[in-house]
Write a protein that holds these residues in place. Structure first.
Motif, mmCIF file in Angstrom:
data_model
loop_
_atom_site.group_PDB
_atom_site.id
_atom_site.type_symbol
_atom_site.label_atom_id
_atom_site.label_comp_id
_atom_site.label_asym_id
_atom_site.label_seq_id
_atom_site.Cartn_x
_atom_site.Cartn_y
_atom_site.Cartn_z
ATOM 1 N N LYS A 7 -15.747 -0.989 8.227
ATOM 2 C CA LYS A 7 -15.263 -2.156 8.964
ATOM 3 C C LYS A 7 -15.099 -3.365 8.060
ATOM 4 C CE LYS A 7 -16.890 -3.273 13.019
ATOM 5 N NZ LYS A 7 -17.828 -3.524 14.139
ATOM 6 N N ALA A 8 -15.944 -3.479 7.054
ATOM 7 C CA ALA A 8 -15.896 -4.629 6.150
ATOM 8 C C ALA A 8 -14.589 -4.675 5.366
ATOM 9 C CB ALA A 8 -17.083 -4.592 5.197
ATOM 10 N N HIS A 9 -13.943 -3.522 5.202
ATOM 11 C CA HIS A 9 -12.685 -3.466 4.454
ATOM 12 C C HIS A 9 -11.472 -3.779 5.324
ATOM 13 C CE1 HIS A 9 -14.205 -1.868 0.623
ATOM 14 N NE2 HIS A 9 -15.028 -1.119 1.340
ATOM 15 N N LEU A 10 -11.655 -3.754 6.626
ATOM 16 C CA LEU A 10 -10.520 -3.910 7.532
ATOM 17 C C LEU A 10 -10.131 -5.373 7.705
ATOM 18 C CD1 LEU A 10 -11.564 -1.374 10.311
ATOM 19 C CD2 LEU A 10 -10.079 -0.975 8.333
ATOM 20 N N LYS A 11 -8.829 -5.622 7.747
ATOM 21 C CA LYS A 11 -8.324 -6.978 7.953
ATOM 22 C C LYS A 11 -7.527 -7.014 9.255
ATOM 23 C CE LYS A 11 -7.883 -8.009 3.004
ATOM 24 N NZ LYS A 11 -6.947 -8.349 1.903
ATOM 25 N N PRO A 12 -7.893 -7.895 10.175
ATOM 26 C CA PRO A 12 -7.147 -8.005 11.431
ATOM 27 C C PRO A 12 -5.654 -8.247 11.179
ATOM 28 C CG PRO A 12 -9.173 -9.255 11.575
ATOM 29 C CD PRO A 12 -9.035 -8.834 10.137
ATOM 30 N N GLY A 13 -4.823 -7.494 11.908
ATOM 31 C CA GLY A 13 -3.382 -7.635 11.748
ATOM 32 C C GLY A 13 -2.767 -6.638 10.784
ATOM 33 N N GLU A 14 -3.622 -5.886 10.061
ATOM 34 C CA GLU A 14 -3.105 -4.917 9.104
ATOM 35 C C GLU A 14 -2.949 -3.540 9.751
ATOM 36 O OE1 GLU A 14 -2.085 -5.105 5.822
ATOM 37 O OE2 GLU A 14 -2.155 -7.259 6.182
ATOM 38 N N VAL A 15 -2.028 -2.752 9.219
ATOM 39 C CA VAL A 15 -1.799 -1.380 9.676
ATOM 40 C C VAL A 15 -2.258 -0.442 8.568
ATOM 41 C CG1 VAL A 15 -0.055 0.315 10.368
ATOM 42 C CG2 VAL A 15 0.147 -2.065 11.125
ATOM 43 N N TYR A 16 -3.013 0.587 8.951
ATOM 44 C CA TYR A 16 -3.590 1.506 7.969
ATOM 45 C C TYR A 16 -3.208 2.946 8.274
ATOM 46 C CZ TYR A 16 -6.635 -2.453 6.858
ATOM 47 O OH TYR A 16 -7.114 -3.689 6.501
ATOM 48 N N ARG A 17 -3.008 3.699 7.213
ATOM 49 C CA ARG A 17 -2.888 5.148 7.336
ATOM 50 C C ARG A 17 -4.295 5.750 7.223
ATOM 51 N NH1 ARG A 17 1.391 8.377 6.416
ATOM 52 N NH2 ARG A 17 3.449 7.419 6.572
ATOM 53 N N ARG A 18 -4.422 6.953 7.734
ATOM 54 C CA ARG A 18 -5.721 7.640 7.624
ATOM 55 C C ARG A 18 -6.159 7.732 6.169
ATOM 56 N NH1 ARG A 18 -7.800 12.316 6.167
ATOM 57 N NH2 ARG A 18 -9.607 13.197 7.294
ATOM 58 N N ALA A 19 -5.196 7.994 5.264
ATOM 59 C CA ALA A 19 -5.520 8.111 3.839
ATOM 60 C C ALA A 19 -6.079 6.803 3.276
ATOM 61 C CB ALA A 19 -4.285 8.532 3.054
ATOM 62 N N ASP A 20 -5.600 5.658 3.817
ATOM 63 C CA ASP A 20 -6.123 4.363 3.376
ATOM 64 C C ASP A 20 -7.592 4.232 3.757
ATOM 65 O OD1 ASP A 20 -3.543 3.628 2.532
ATOM 66 O OD2 ASP A 20 -3.050 2.858 4.525
ATOM 67 N N LEU A 21 -7.909 4.658 4.981
ATOM 68 C CA LEU A 21 -9.281 4.528 5.487
ATOM 69 C C LEU A 21 -10.225 5.530 4.836
ATOM 70 C CD1 LEU A 21 -8.330 4.117 9.257
ATOM 71 C CD2 LEU A 21 -8.878 2.296 7.628
ATOM 72 N N ALA A 22 -9.675 6.680 4.438
ATOM 73 C CA ALA A 22 -10.512 7.736 3.849
ATOM 74 C C ALA A 22 -11.142 7.313 2.531
ATOM 75 C CB ALA A 22 -9.679 8.998 3.654
ATOM 76 N N GLN A 23 -10.538 6.347 1.846
ATOM 77 C CA GLN A 23 -11.117 5.908 0.571
ATOM 78 C C GLN A 23 -12.418 5.152 0.756
ATOM 79 O OE1 GLN A 23 -8.842 2.721 -1.464
ATOM 80 N NE2 GLN A 23 -7.724 2.434 0.478
ATOM 81 N N TRP A 24 -12.679 4.697 1.996
ATOM 82 C CA TRP A 24 -13.887 3.925 2.265
ATOM 83 C C TRP A 24 -14.903 4.673 3.133
ATOM 84 C CZ3 TRP A 24 -9.572 0.326 4.029
ATOM 85 C CH2 TRP A 24 -9.024 -0.337 2.926
ATOM 86 N N SER A 25 -14.613 5.945 3.443
ATOM 87 C CA SER A 25 -15.519 6.700 4.311
ATOM 88 C C SER A 25 -15.470 8.184 3.990
ATOM 89 C CB SER A 25 -15.134 6.485 5.785
ATOM 90 O OG SER A 25 -15.846 7.369 6.626
#
Length: 198
Positions: A7-25
């Motif tokens: 959650k700390a990496h997420l920025k409100p208003g941004e769109v993410y792919r699963r691959a983007d999120l996988a780098q942090w989890s």
């Protein structure tokens, strides 16, 4: 907690792919599910998520340019609406509930969030919509218009003085179909505002 780290990496208003999120989890699917259930993320389509942004007016939808960029993973696209034809003053008044995306990678209609985007692969398109490109695009799509096509074309021919002829010549050459080049060729070479039938 690992979820909080993501959650700390997420920025409100941004769109993410699963691959983007996988780098942090290391448990990305479980964490995504938890974030969707807690309304931190909104699922837009398979593998595409929006970090919800709140304002005093409530949740705001994702910016369309950001959304399309992340969906395509490419910034070479032109986002437009057929409603823009109505600004040309050639008799079109229909309102269309869709966005058209000219691009080099995807073709077909996709629902992203609650909006429908019609992706069309084109070899060439400008970076920005101009009235000259818009006129060429209208004539390219003449058969898809709800209005009387001959009347629209007559209005197109009567608007010659409202366009930069050299820019229109370039747009016709670069973006027009064979049929559009033929139809607008009459306009560009006309010495008077003579109407031509389709």
């Amino acid at each position: 907690m690992k979820l909080d780290e993501l959650k700390a990496h997420l920025k409100p208003g941004e769109v993410y792919r699963r691959a983007d999120l996988a780098q942090w989890s290391k448990s990305v699917d479980r964490h995504i599910q938890a974030l969707v259930e807690s309304n931190v993320l909104q699922k837009l389509s398979q593998g595409l998520y929006y970090c919800q942004k709140k304002t005093v007016f409530g949740q705001t939808p994702p910016d369309e340019e950001i959304l399309v960029h992340q969906f395509l993973k490419d910034d070479r696209f032109l986002l437009m609406s057929p409603n823009l034809y109505n600004t040309l003053g050639v008799g079109t008044t229909q309102l269309y509930n869709k966005r058209v995306v000219y691009n080099h990678k995807r073709h077909g209609e996709f629902m992203l969030g609650k909006r429908t985007f019609s992706f069309c692969i084109k070899p060439h398109f400008p970076k920005k919509v101009t009235k000259e490109f818009l006129l060429v695009d209208l004539v390219n799509n003449l058969e898809n218009l709800a209005e009387d096509k001959e009347q629209v074309l007559e209005k197109v021919y009567s608007k010659r003085e409202f366009f930069d002829v050299k820019k229109l010549e370039r747009a016709t050459k670069n973006y027009g179909s064979v049929r559009t080049r033929k139809l607008l060729g009459k306009l560009l070479s006309a010495e008077s505002n003579t109407a031509y039938a389709i």
